[in-house]
Design an enzyme around this catalytic site. Structure first.
Site, mmCIF file in Angstrom:
data_model
loop_
_atom_site.group_PDB
_atom_site.id
_atom_site.type_symbol
_atom_site.label_atom_id
_atom_site.label_comp_id
_atom_site.label_asym_id
_atom_site.label_seq_id
_atom_site.Cartn_x
_atom_site.Cartn_y
_atom_site.Cartn_z
ATOM 1 N N PHE A 138 37.619 43.155 46.642
ATOM 2 C CA PHE A 138 38.154 42.895 45.493
ATOM 3 C C PHE A 138 39.275 43.867 44.961
ATOM 4 C CE2 PHE A 138 35.962 40.784 41.400
ATOM 5 C CZ PHE A 138 35.644 39.575 41.941
ATOM 6 N N GLN A 252 42.785 44.277 29.141
ATOM 7 C CA GLN A 252 43.062 44.133 30.758
ATOM 8 C C GLN A 252 43.520 42.520 30.478
ATOM 9 O OE1 GLN A 252 40.153 43.335 33.917
ATOM 10 N NE2 GLN A 252 41.265 45.293 34.504
ATOM 11 N N HIS A 254 43.915 39.604 33.089
ATOM 12 C CA HIS A 254 43.871 39.123 34.108
ATOM 13 C C HIS A 254 44.820 38.408 34.880
ATOM 14 C CE1 HIS A 254 41.554 37.282 37.469
ATOM 15 N NE2 HIS A 254 40.564 38.182 37.430
ATOM 16 N N LEU A 271 39.472 31.529 33.497
ATOM 17 C CA LEU A 271 39.473 32.553 34.476
ATOM 18 C C LEU A 271 39.486 31.694 35.996
ATOM 19 C CD1 LEU A 271 39.965 35.597 35.009
ATOM 20 C CD2 LEU A 271 37.576 35.610 35.536
ATOM 21 N N GLU A 274 38.696 36.238 40.525
ATOM 22 C CA GLU A 274 39.409 37.256 41.508
ATOM 23 C C GLU A 274 38.865 36.683 43.084
ATOM 24 O OE1 GLU A 274 40.196 41.935 42.051
ATOM 25 O OE2 GLU A 274 40.349 41.044 40.231
ATOM 26 N N ARG A 305 44.655 44.979 38.704
ATOM 27 C CA ARG A 305 44.882 43.778 37.979
ATOM 28 C C ARG A 305 46.013 43.980 37.160
ATOM 29 N NH1 ARG A 305 38.807 41.962 36.139
ATOM 30 N NH2 ARG A 305 38.258 40.975 37.991
ATOM 31 N N HIS A 369 41.266 39.155 29.119
ATOM 32 C CA HIS A 369 40.180 38.940 29.959
ATOM 33 C C HIS A 369 39.176 40.288 29.455
ATOM 34 C CE1 HIS A 369 37.337 37.963 32.889
ATOM 35 N NE2 HIS A 369 37.493 38.919 33.471
ATOM 36 N N ARG A 403 40.229 48.122 34.181
ATOM 37 C CA ARG A 403 38.958 48.023 34.667
ATOM 38 C C ARG A 403 39.209 47.535 36.087
ATOM 39 N NH1 ARG A 403 35.553 43.730 35.682
ATOM 40 N NH2 ARG A 403 36.629 42.175 34.151
#
Length: 600
Positions: A138, A252, A254, A271, A274, A305, A369, A403
């Site tokens: 990730f 955040q 995304h 979404l 990821e 991100r 997000h 995050r």
């Protein structure tokens, strides 16, 4: 648990019936955090009848299910050199060092054992050929530490927790909207709300309330939540009850949300996990350039991100975006069988929309997000208000300015367990506010009278329209890129929305408009805290990027906190950040880095 009907005082504008439910611990929110806290309490010896979990929607229908890509824990399945200290170091770096190190370390340290516990409870983790819990890359992580269940990790996680809660006979009530927390002398007395199916008022007389009611990112124009969740309930309820908020400016975005222009408004902002990039997906602009080479040549698509989101926004603004205002995300170089195995939900979703991920790219653009901000809590999850706890996306501290992907589900599980254990251990301390029953019912009837006046109100403004206006102003004033003038304009626009919110057209208490009206009240509190905190932070750090202050300022390595006084006025203060433990500092000094090119 005692359920008994009560009638509001005669001095109320009208006589109102309401149900009273007595319970030791009320858990508000039935996603992963709330479920895990309830499980921990019962497994720590609390009688299930002394716990009640309530949710706004049906059982098992929570925002947790939309967290698809994975959950972090340093198991070392693929990379044995990984450990919890490196996980903590990656989290602090991604949070630009305004995280609470103690909370970060508590999550990172707990997660390996908690992942194995979920495995024991039957969670359908994806497996290596040897049968171990598999782990994927990730963004911004030094090693492969994101455990996963295909690309439906959150759904599988919540299914596992709901099944475990049912095994333990933990009571649950669905379709209840909590509209106010009731307090007296600095401690929690209970919560008030109504049944969204019947419209009947409900009072919860509780020694302890655990808020696990989610975050606030659906208050933005494009967002990855459903419109009726993540509307700021948790932070606003806590703030209006006397708790402190923190880090509200850090929102955040995304990098990869679906773009409504191509897929339809129903899917706008939803979404694209990821995990697509974690499995090797590549980003291209409309000119066919793999543009992340310009912005993060070492980490490429798996950069932080905030970096990837700003890169996509820059490409679109420079005229190198698609006609839909996005860029291309392409994983078609992978084998079809690989995509079907590792990304089954994404593959199915896009197939239903006429797109074959094994043959062509999908169009994506940034979407709001996750709110890194939330309620200030101590190491056990307790707020400034005695007996009131906050966990999951409702709490602040773990994520700082940005995050780390895979840490949201980790936080829900870790602090669910930490707080559930703490509440169970403190049962003797938290009992004994029954002498405040008169105050509890007095405050409840005042609130129910307010809700009754709102019911069927014949005003001039539709609350859903005002929510849409608020979403637009936050997107423009406190979006991916911000500046002082835009933030001031947003505050002015927010004041106008608040003015119109005093004259609403609302249906009965089973209507969507009634719920939207309450959402709007929460949203106004949260939006003001976001804008005022963003105005205060005169630097760029993580997800907070100000074009008029584009550099990070070392003097701003501190948190902005928001409180409300007795008349509801908002006040901002700053708070010093703590220091990592020696073990985590050593991991920071080692400066581990992801070698993205292993994926090429």
């Amino acid at each position: 648990m005692d359920n008994s009907p009560r009638r509001a005082d005669a001095e109320s504008p009208q006589s109102l019936d309401y149900e009273t439910i007595e319970v030791e611990t009320l858990v508000v929110g039935a996603g992963a955090a709330g479920a895990r806290a309830a499980i921990e309490m019962v497994e720590s010896g609390v009688d299930p009848e002394d716990v009640l979990v309530i949710g706004k929607r049906g059982h098992g229908d929570a925002h947790t299910t939309w967290a698809r890509g994975g959950i972090n824990g340093a198991l070392g399945t693929r990379d044995p050199e990984d450990d919890w200290t490196i996980h903590a170091a990656d989290t602090l770096k991604e949070g630009h060092f305004v995280n609470d190190p103690g909370k970060v370390e508590a999550v990172a340290r707990a997660m390996p054992a908690l992942l194995r516990e979920l495995d024991d409870w039957g969670m359908a983790f994806s497996r290596t050929d040897d049968g171990d819990i598999d782990q994927r890359y990730f963004g911004a992580q030094s090693f492969r530490r994101t455990a996963f269940a295909g690309d439906h990790t959150g759904e599988s996680l919540l299914d596992t927790l709901v099944a475990r809660a049912r095994e333990l006979d933990i009571p649950y009530r669905e379709n209840v909207f909590v509209s106010k927390l009731l307090t007296g002398d600095g401690r929690i007395l209970g919560a008030a709300g109504y049944d969204t199916d019947t419209g009947e008022f409900v009072l919860f007389d509780a020694d302890v309330v655990i808020l696990a009611a989610g975050g606030y990112t659906s208050l933005y124009r494009r967002h990855s939540s459903r419109d009726d969740e993540n509307t700021g309930d948790g932070p606003a309820l806590a703030a209006l009850a006397g708790a402190t908020l923190q880090d509200m400016e850090f929102v955040q975005f995304h990098p990869t949300g679906m773009v409504g222009g191509r897929y339809g408004e129903e899917w706008d902002g939803r979404l694209v996990t990821e995990a697509v990039r974690g499995e090797g997906g590549r980003l291209f602009n409309a000119d066919g350039e793999r543009f992340m080479r310009r912005y993060a040549p070492d980490q490429m698509e798996l950069a932080a991100r905030d970096v990837v989101a700003r890169a996509i926004a820059s490409e679109v603004e420079a005229g190198r975006g698609t006609d839909d205002g996005g860029v291309y995300l392409d994983i078609s170089h992978r084998e079809r069988a690989f995509i079907e195995e590792r990304l089954p939900r994404m593959d199915e979703r896009f197939a239903d929309l006429g797109v074959d991920m094994a043959e062509e790219p999908v169009v994506v653009a940034p979407t709001a997000h996750y709110g890194m901000g939330g309620v200030v809590v101590d190491d056990s999850g307790q707020t400034d208000v005695e007996g009131l706890y906050a966990i999951g996306e409702t709490m602040a501290g773990v994520h700082g300015a940005n995050r780390l992907g895979g840490n949201s589900l980790a936080e829900t599980i870790a602090f669910g367990a930490i707080t559930g254990n703490a509440v169970a251990a403190r049962r003797g301390e938290t009992r004994g506010h029954r002498g405040d029953e008169g105050l509890l019912h007095s405050r409840a009837t005042q609130h129910f009278a307010d809700l009754a006046r709102l019911t069927d109100a014949d005003g001039s403004h539709d609350p859903e329209d005002l929510l849409d206006d608020l979403r637009d102003l936050l997107w423009d004033a406190a979006g991916i890129r911000r500046d002082g003038a835009g933030i001031e304009a947003g505050l002015d626009a927010l004041e106008r929305v608040a003015g119109r919110a005093s004259d609403l057209a609302v249906g009965d208490r089973t209507s969507d408009s009634f719920e939207f009206a309450l959402d709007l009240g929460f949203a106004l509190v949260v939006a003001e805290s976001i804008l005022r905190s963003a105005r205060e932070r005169t630097e760029s750090r993580g997800a907070h990027y100000r074009t008029d202050y584009p550099d990070r300022d070392a003097s701003w390595q501190q948190n902005i906190r928001v409180t409300h006084d007795s008349i509801g006025a908002m006040h901002l203060t700053t708070h010093a950040v703590g220091t990592p433990s020696p073990a985590v500092q050593r991991a920071l000094d080692a400066d581990y880095q992801l070698d993205y090119h292993q994926l090429e």
